[in-house]
Design a protein around this motif. Structure first.
Motif, PDB file in Angstrom:
ATOM      1  N   ASN A 141      21.111  -8.610 -31.072  1.00  0.00           N
ATOM      2  CA  ASN A 141      22.126  -7.653 -30.801  1.00  0.00           C
ATOM      3  C   ASN A 141      21.961  -7.464 -32.789  1.00  0.00           C
ATOM      4  O   ASN A 141      22.787  -6.459 -33.095  1.00  0.00           O
ATOM      5  CB  ASN A 141      23.644  -8.529 -30.926  1.00  0.00           C
ATOM      6  N   SER A 142      20.522  -8.187 -33.481  1.00  0.00           N
ATOM      7  CA  SER A 142      21.026  -7.660 -35.302  1.00  0.00           C
ATOM      8  C   SER A 142      20.188  -6.072 -34.901  1.00  0.00           C
ATOM      9  O   SER A 142      19.563  -5.404 -36.154  1.00  0.00           O
ATOM     10  CB  SER A 142      19.877  -8.547 -35.764  1.00  0.00           C
ATOM     11  N   THR A 202      21.907 -19.149 -28.609  1.00  0.00           N
ATOM     12  CA  THR A 202      22.990 -18.470 -29.957  1.00  0.00           C
ATOM     13  C   THR A 202      22.506 -18.062 -30.771  1.00  0.00           C
ATOM     14  O   THR A 202      22.431 -17.156 -31.219  1.00  0.00           O
ATOM     15  CB  THR A 202      23.288 -19.792 -30.611  1.00  0.00           C
ATOM     16  N   ILE A 203      21.311 -18.468 -31.072  1.00  0.00           N
ATOM     17  CA  ILE A 203      19.743 -17.620 -31.872  1.00  0.00           C
ATOM     18  C   ILE A 203      19.096 -15.810 -31.428  1.00  0.00           C
ATOM     19  O   ILE A 203      19.408 -14.799 -31.953  1.00  0.00           O
ATOM     20  CB  ILE A 203      18.422 -18.406 -32.669  1.00  0.00           C
ATOM     21  N   LEU A 220      22.043 -13.860 -31.478  1.00  0.00           N
ATOM     22  CA  LEU A 220      21.965 -12.356 -32.779  1.00  0.00           C
ATOM     23  C   LEU A 220      20.585 -12.387 -33.243  1.00  0.00           C
ATOM     24  O   LEU A 220      20.275 -11.353 -33.979  1.00  0.00           O
ATOM     25  CB  LEU A 220      21.470 -13.945 -34.245  1.00  0.00           C
ATOM     26  N   SER A 251      25.796 -12.166 -24.811  1.00  0.00           N
ATOM     27  CA  SER A 251      24.132 -11.321 -25.744  1.00  0.00           C
ATOM     28  C   SER A 251      24.270  -9.910 -24.749  1.00  0.00           C
ATOM     29  O   SER A 251      23.824  -9.213 -25.728  1.00  0.00           O
ATOM     30  CB  SER A 251      23.355 -12.211 -25.786  1.00  0.00           C
TER      31      SER A 251
END
Length: 159
Positions: free
Chosen positions: A73-74, A66-67, A70, A146
């Motif tokens: 996609n940041s 999950t990290i 993030l 992702s």
């Protein structure tokens, strides 16, 4: 059969917003969100059904995945190319390093979950394999979601 062939020809359905124009970003968000949801749902299901199968340590792979989602996609593609990002101490190089580390975390979570699957669930006698399979599928689905969210969107539509 001839009487039923024309029964739906006069039916008028309202136009659907999802099928008008270019909805690539919406489709990518829906598919990647579903993959993320499905991954976590499988692991939570395995933890609920098999009390002794999943320990708290096994959740770390999903959290790292999950990290990774993030982190990947940041960063926008324009920042990677150097078109829209000149600030900071590293500039576009820092954005590329951040993206690379995000992908490394994603691959690491998939590889670690595969290792846990075979070491703790497949090679052990009298152990149910579904919790290990659920752990592996969770990390695989998060990573696939992702990549769909990163490369399935079009940034040209944002302007």
């Amino acid at each position: 059969m001839d009487r039923l062939s024309g029964c739906c020809e006069n039916m008028n359905l309202p136009p659907c917003v999802w099928f008008e124009g270019d909805k690539r970003n919406a489709y990518a968000a829906i598919v990647s969100g579903f993959m993320f949801f499905l991954g976590w749902w499988l692991l939570i299901d395995a933890a609920a059904v098999y009390d002794n199968g999943i320990s708290n340590v096994h959740f770390v792979c999903g959290i790292i995945g999950t990290i990774s989602l993030l982190m990947v996609n940041s960063v926008s593609n324009a920042q990677i190319r150097g078109d829209a990002y000149d600030g900071g101490c590293l500039g576009p190089r820092g954005a590329r390093i951040w993206l690379f580390l995000g992908f490394v975390l994603g691959f690491a979570s998939v590889i670690a979950s595969c290792w846990i699957l075979f070491a703790n669930f497949v090679n052990q006698p009298n152990v149910k394999t579904y919790p290990g399979v659920a752990l592996f599928l969770q990390c695989a689905f998060i990573f696939i979601g992702s990549t769909i969210f990163k490369f399935g969107r079009s940034e040209d539509l944002w302007g």
